[in-house]
Design an enzyme around this catalytic site. Sequence first.
Site, mmCIF file in Angstrom:
data_model
loop_
_atom_site.group_PDB
_atom_site.id
_atom_site.type_symbol
_atom_site.label_atom_id
_atom_site.label_comp_id
_atom_site.label_asym_id
_atom_site.label_seq_id
_atom_site.Cartn_x
_atom_site.Cartn_y
_atom_site.Cartn_z
ATOM 1 N N SER A 298 33.009 36.578 41.120
ATOM 2 C CA SER A 298 31.891 36.779 40.201
ATOM 3 C C SER A 298 31.739 35.590 39.257
ATOM 4 O O SER A 298 31.686 34.452 39.710
ATOM 5 C CB SER A 298 32.080 38.101 39.452
ATOM 6 O OG SER A 298 30.872 38.521 38.851
ATOM 7 N N ASP B 180 28.965 41.351 44.837
ATOM 8 C CA ASP B 180 30.039 40.922 43.943
ATOM 9 C C ASP B 180 31.430 41.220 44.533
ATOM 10 O O ASP B 180 31.710 42.338 44.966
ATOM 11 C CB ASP B 180 29.888 41.660 42.605
ATOM 12 C CG ASP B 180 30.632 40.993 41.484
ATOM 13 O OD1 ASP B 180 31.801 40.652 41.674
ATOM 14 O OD2 ASP B 180 30.035 40.800 40.409
#
Length: 596
Positions: free
Chosen positions: A355, A467
């Site tokens: 991320s 993610d």
Amino acid sequence: MSRRRETRVLDLLESLFGADDPDLIRDLQAELETVTLKAGETLFRQHDLPDAAYLILSGRLRVVLESDGSEERVLNEVGRGELVGEMALLTDDPRSATVFAIRDTELARLTPETFFRILQRSPRFHSHLTSTIVRRLRRQSSADSPGASPLSSIALVPTHPSVALEELAAQIAEALTVFGTVVQLGKADVQHALGPEPPSSSRLARWLQDQEESARFTLYRADSTWSPWTELCARQADRVLLVGMADGPAQPEEIEHRLVNRWSKGRSPRRSLVIVSDSPSPRETERWLAPRDVEDHFHLRRDVAGDTQRLARFLAGEAVGVVLGGGGASGLAHIGVIRALQELGIPIDAIGGTSIGAAIGGMFARSESWREVLESWRSGFRPVRDYTWPAVALTSGRKLNQSIFGVLGETRIEDLRTSYFALSTNLNRAEPVVSTSGGLAAAVRASVSLPGIFPPCLMDGKDYLVDGALLNNVPVDVMRSLVGSGPIIAVDVSEVSDLAADERISSQASGWKLLWNRLNPFAARSPAPSMVGLLLRSTLVGSLAARNRNRDLADLYLELPLGRFGLLEFDAVDAIVQQGYESSLEPLREWWQGRD
């Protein structure tokens, strides 16, 4: 056996079995049966019945698990002074794996009678055996990457006859002296020591073993073309460095074709590509990697000591890996941690994460400067408020794409000098995706694709990537496969705390009432989490199970106190970066000084 060789074998036996029982050592020397293997030859196979354990006197072995098909999974590599085959003797079960030589190897064979006699008489051996078994089991159960003993023998092989190795070999040797003594060997060195006439194979083998055992590292320089000496260098190597010039031909020449033909599948040493150039920014690395089967690659600039020192740390098993976790705006603290690392002189040889950790790591790998990362963030990243009808996500992703691709441009991961990876999650297959090649911006964009907030990324026209925090928010295990036994620093910026409760939010909740609560200046503020906060927290839940495992795998696991910052408080960049710097500086200093 030469007197020097006898002395070194005696030292090895005493270090392993203890010098407090000279009768035991004397008996061992008398009954020592040596076994020699050429590179590629098998010591024993999976499912064989145990008949001995083996002590490696010189060389290197690879331990693989054979499946029903043709695939082999590497479990371990072991070198001088290590035991192999002892587990089957202890359990009296068939061999659990196949073991073969990846370079010319000499071993001492220990019969079951000898093995158990030593186990009963030598407390040091008993302790060594116990710790070895525990270490191997922990390594295999906690990480997917294979273990490996430190390298000692390295061969430099040119990709083209025009590549001169002498200067580079001298630079690598100088960088390696930080970790131990180094001996360089070229064909001329052999001729100087043993005479111009080709020595017998046994005499040459003994001399080479003496040279290897006299130093921590042996650096072999192959000839510029294929020759018996070039073949010998590859056969003696724990690791082969294929050296090419960036402005030279990228396609493999005869010398590499010969090596490929010589190494049957799974029977080769580790292979790395080293590309030497004068350019500050590598380009077109893909055309070098595409025709080759190598495990990693390195970019070296002439006369830039830092590049050679980085390579030396990888060769010595001392490369420093930095893992940056996800956590919304709190991830800006990674910039402060990188500042602390650079001020303390702690090298960053590999960097990666999930991320926002993947984003900050990618920006650093591209610039190698915390100041440039901070400036790029300030100038290139804009508030993501391109809200849309939430058919797929709350935002269209357009502004996010503009920010990421605007900052990272067309940079490819394989062109980075600092080794890098980004972790994302394949929603279709429910598995992690580790990006170590291809477009840097695309890899970062996939890793930050928070479900529900940003649209997912499509991979190969069929799989959706989101993610990486869904599965692994601080992927120390991935970094372990890049740096091997080198130290890993992990930075966790995700606050694990209970969500604030509000009785108005349960299985039924009126968004209109909550909106009125926020608009009404006289109403008490609701402590309830927002929809975005719930989505962010939900993303991290799946990776919390991996948290303890990753903490154990890291040499230093930093959990930064960033709870006062909101998950989307990106406007507080300066305060968050400063908090990351102040919170990490002393722990990093103490850890780094403690390693000396």
